[in-house]
Write a protein that holds these residues in place. Sequence first.
Motif, mmCIF file in Angstrom:
data_model
loop_
_atom_site.group_PDB
_atom_site.id
_atom_site.type_symbol
_atom_site.label_atom_id
_atom_site.label_comp_id
_atom_site.label_asym_id
_atom_site.label_seq_id
_atom_site.Cartn_x
_atom_site.Cartn_y
_atom_site.Cartn_z
ATOM 1 N N ARG A 137 4.061 13.678 -63.123
ATOM 2 C CA ARG A 137 3.158 13.250 -62.042
ATOM 3 C C ARG A 137 3.158 14.263 -60.902
ATOM 4 O O ARG A 137 2.121 14.537 -60.296
ATOM 5 N N PHE A 138 4.328 14.843 -60.640
ATOM 6 C CA PHE A 138 4.399 15.865 -59.594
ATOM 7 C C PHE A 138 3.649 17.127 -60.022
ATOM 8 O O PHE A 138 2.899 17.712 -59.237
ATOM 9 N N CYS A 139 3.828 17.556 -61.263
ATOM 10 C CA CYS A 139 3.174 18.777 -61.733
ATOM 11 C C CYS A 139 1.660 18.635 -61.746
ATOM 12 O O CYS A 139 0.937 19.632 -61.660
ATOM 13 N N LYS A 140 1.160 17.414 -61.847
ATOM 14 C CA LYS A 140 -0.281 17.179 -61.799
ATOM 15 C C LYS A 140 -0.875 17.613 -60.465
ATOM 16 O O LYS A 140 -2.062 17.939 -60.387
ATOM 17 N N THR A 141 -0.078 17.645 -59.412
ATOM 18 C CA THR A 141 -0.584 18.015 -58.093
ATOM 19 C C THR A 141 -0.693 19.524 -57.913
ATOM 20 O O THR A 141 -1.175 19.979 -56.876
ATOM 21 N N LEU A 142 -0.247 20.312 -58.888
ATOM 22 C CA LEU A 142 -0.240 21.771 -58.774
ATOM 23 C C LEU A 142 -1.353 22.380 -59.615
ATOM 24 O O LEU A 142 -1.782 21.808 -60.616
ATOM 25 N N THR A 143 -1.806 23.547 -59.211
ATOM 26 C CA THR A 143 -2.795 24.271 -59.992
ATOM 27 C C THR A 143 -2.135 24.843 -61.245
ATOM 28 O O THR A 143 -0.905 24.916 -61.338
ATOM 29 N N LEU A 144 -2.946 25.283 -62.195
ATOM 30 C CA LEU A 144 -2.413 25.773 -63.458
ATOM 31 C C LEU A 144 -1.504 26.978 -63.253
ATOM 32 O O LEU A 144 -0.406 27.039 -63.824
ATOM 33 N N ARG A 145 -1.945 27.943 -62.464
ATOM 34 C CA ARG A 145 -1.129 29.134 -62.230
ATOM 35 C C ARG A 145 0.178 28.774 -61.542
ATOM 36 O O ARG A 145 1.254 29.279 -61.882
ATOM 37 N N THR A 146 0.101 27.855 -60.586
ATOM 38 C CA THR A 146 1.299 27.459 -59.848
ATOM 39 C C THR A 146 2.271 26.691 -60.734
ATOM 40 O O THR A 146 3.482 26.917 -60.695
ATOM 41 N N VAL A 147 1.757 25.774 -61.532
ATOM 42 C CA VAL A 147 2.653 24.976 -62.377
ATOM 43 C C VAL A 147 3.298 25.849 -63.447
ATOM 44 O O VAL A 147 4.461 25.631 -63.826
ATOM 45 N N TYR A 148 2.598 26.871 -63.914
ATOM 46 C CA TYR A 148 3.187 27.775 -64.907
ATOM 47 C C TYR A 148 4.370 28.522 -64.302
ATOM 48 O O TYR A 148 5.454 28.592 -64.887
ATOM 49 N N ARG A 149 4.171 29.088 -63.125
ATOM 50 C CA ARG A 149 5.274 29.778 -62.452
ATOM 51 C C ARG A 149 6.401 28.819 -62.109
ATOM 52 O O ARG A 149 7.589 29.128 -62.265
ATOM 53 N N TYR A 150 6.020 27.654 -61.635
ATOM 54 C CA TYR A 150 7.013 26.661 -61.215
ATOM 55 C C TYR A 150 7.928 26.263 -62.367
ATOM 56 O O TYR A 150 9.163 26.232 -62.229
ATOM 57 N N VAL A 151 7.343 25.970 -63.518
ATOM 58 C CA VAL A 151 8.134 25.546 -64.675
ATOM 59 C C VAL A 151 9.071 26.661 -65.123
ATOM 60 O O VAL A 151 10.245 26.422 -65.443
ATOM 61 N N LEU A 152 8.583 27.893 -65.141
ATOM 62 C CA LEU A 152 9.420 29.003 -65.586
ATOM 63 C C LEU A 152 10.561 29.274 -64.606
ATOM 64 O O LEU A 152 11.698 29.527 -65.011
ATOM 65 N N VAL A 153 10.269 29.244 -63.313
ATOM 66 C CA VAL A 153 11.321 29.461 -62.306
ATOM 67 C C VAL A 153 12.378 28.364 -62.415
ATOM 68 O O VAL A 153 13.588 28.637 -62.340
ATOM 69 N N CYS A 154 11.939 27.119 -62.600
ATOM 70 C CA CYS A 154 12.897 26.019 -62.743
ATOM 71 C C CYS A 154 13.736 26.173 -64.005
ATOM 72 O O CYS A 154 14.921 25.811 -64.015
ATOM 73 N N ASN A 155 13.161 26.720 -65.063
ATOM 74 C CA ASN A 155 13.941 26.970 -66.269
ATOM 75 C C ASN A 155 15.032 28.000 -66.019
ATOM 76 O O ASN A 155 16.151 27.864 -66.526
ATOM 77 N N VAL A 156 14.719 29.024 -65.246
ATOM 78 C CA VAL A 156 15.730 30.039 -64.913
ATOM 79 C C VAL A 156 16.853 29.414 -64.093
ATOM 80 O O VAL A 156 18.043 29.619 -64.370
ATOM 81 N N ILE A 157 16.491 28.640 -63.078
ATOM 82 C CA ILE A 157 17.493 27.994 -62.233
ATOM 83 C C ILE A 157 18.338 27.011 -63.048
ATOM 84 O O ILE A 157 19.558 26.914 -62.875
#
Length: 506
Positions: A137-157
């Motif tokens: 539900r939170f990721c739905k509030t983000l644009t495609l480019r932003t959610v892609y970066r967000y998911v990858l950064v969170c995977n690194v962390i």
Amino acid sequence: MGALRAALGEAKAKGTFFFGGYALYLAFSYITFHSFTIFASVGALGPSSQTLFLAIVLASRFAVFVFVAVYSLRSPGPQTMVSVLVSCGVAFFGFLMCGMALQFSGEVDFSQVLPWLLFGGACLGAGDAVMVLMWARFCKTLTLRTVYRYVLVCNVISLVVYFCMTLLPPAAIVPATATVFVASSVCVKRSLDVRGRVGSEHSRPVMRSAAAQLWRPVLGTAVFCFMSGLMMQVSGKQELPLSTVQQTSIVTSAIVVSLLLLPAVLMKKPLSVARLYKVALPLSAAGFLLLPLLWNAAGGIVNAFAQLGSMVATIILWCMLADMARDTRLPSALVFSAALACTNAAQLLGVLVGFFSASRLTAGGLTLTVVALVSLYLLSMLSLFLFKDRDVASDEPAAPPTQVVVHEEQWFANRCEAIAREHQLTAREAEIFALLAQGRTVHGISEKLFVSENTVKSHIKSIYQKLGIHLRSQLIDLVNEEGALSSDAAGASGAPGSSGGVRRLS
């Protein structure tokens, strides 16, 4: 958190801290379901126990996703706080059951505590499913480019957090994992409060359009998940030391996620979905090709290839689902639950097939080699089928030149609002209806509302169904006829603004 803040450029620094809670959730998933680090206090569980635990978790997830998908068709869903309490309550009970089972495993026969351990797995799977839907539900509030970066950064962390967790004493793993889960639930609640809840609408044409666009990537990811579950059984991952599994998982995952993140940071536009899936294809296929040669050599690297193929495919699918839910305004619970139910069912099937077939798939055996080659062939054919760019055809031909009636702005807005209210159009449908009545094209509406043309076409189909019409010209005539009558009536009564209120453009 600087990298995460960069990925979420439009977010405030205060809220960015809580957005990192998704990384905590991913770390919880690694520890509990992927490497079974949570069972470090009793050493590595036997292959049968691991398989049973994972099967129970996947079955519990599947049940929750199916229930939520059906429930979301009739209801907008519970409030965020209710979801957080349900997730934490069910998961806490699961942690309690697992902790007690592990505590008494050294004092009694393990077969006596296994049912409690499996019950705890069912609770953890259910809590995990609710948690992942809240982050969706939170990721739905983000644009495609932003959610892609967000998911990858969170995977690194999450890999960093996962590594730190492996350094803890075995007895501290369960309480530490529970703490990470609760912290993630707090973060998702605050994150949703910061971003705000995006409105959702139900429309059958829109749902059919979304299903037509998503079934191919969902099927592809399901195949990868099936292979991932199968590989975990036939490659003998359970026979490897826990430390080896952890190290291989951390290193290989970090490399793949970094490679996916690099082009997203350097390029102005993210890679296309087809290209990203082509990365997952050779990774997963390589595991099957190397299996007859390496088996459990190289620290379980063969199994890692198949797991990484599933991981990449799942990341891409997550981004696609978030973008689809945002674009169509469909409930995120519906979009994600339907897709994740399919992928979890596929992984569960792979685990069961691999478990019951593992005895016949021996190292260097002919059967194993055949499975490897056939799997590679099927994956190749699947890639050619899945990644053809297809568009949802429109039932409406290109809009022909037509006469458009232009009224005074306020009158026109009131008329469109009245018609939309009379025919029970949703908020998005009412918005598109007004633009259609102005004579705008599908492409023009798409650009103005920042949604895909397929989504606009799906809403138009729903509008036509509710109005009982079939063509754009009929919609314009509907507005013009009622508008002309209203203007004539206003003119007859001497209402102000009645003269010159309508002019016809050809």
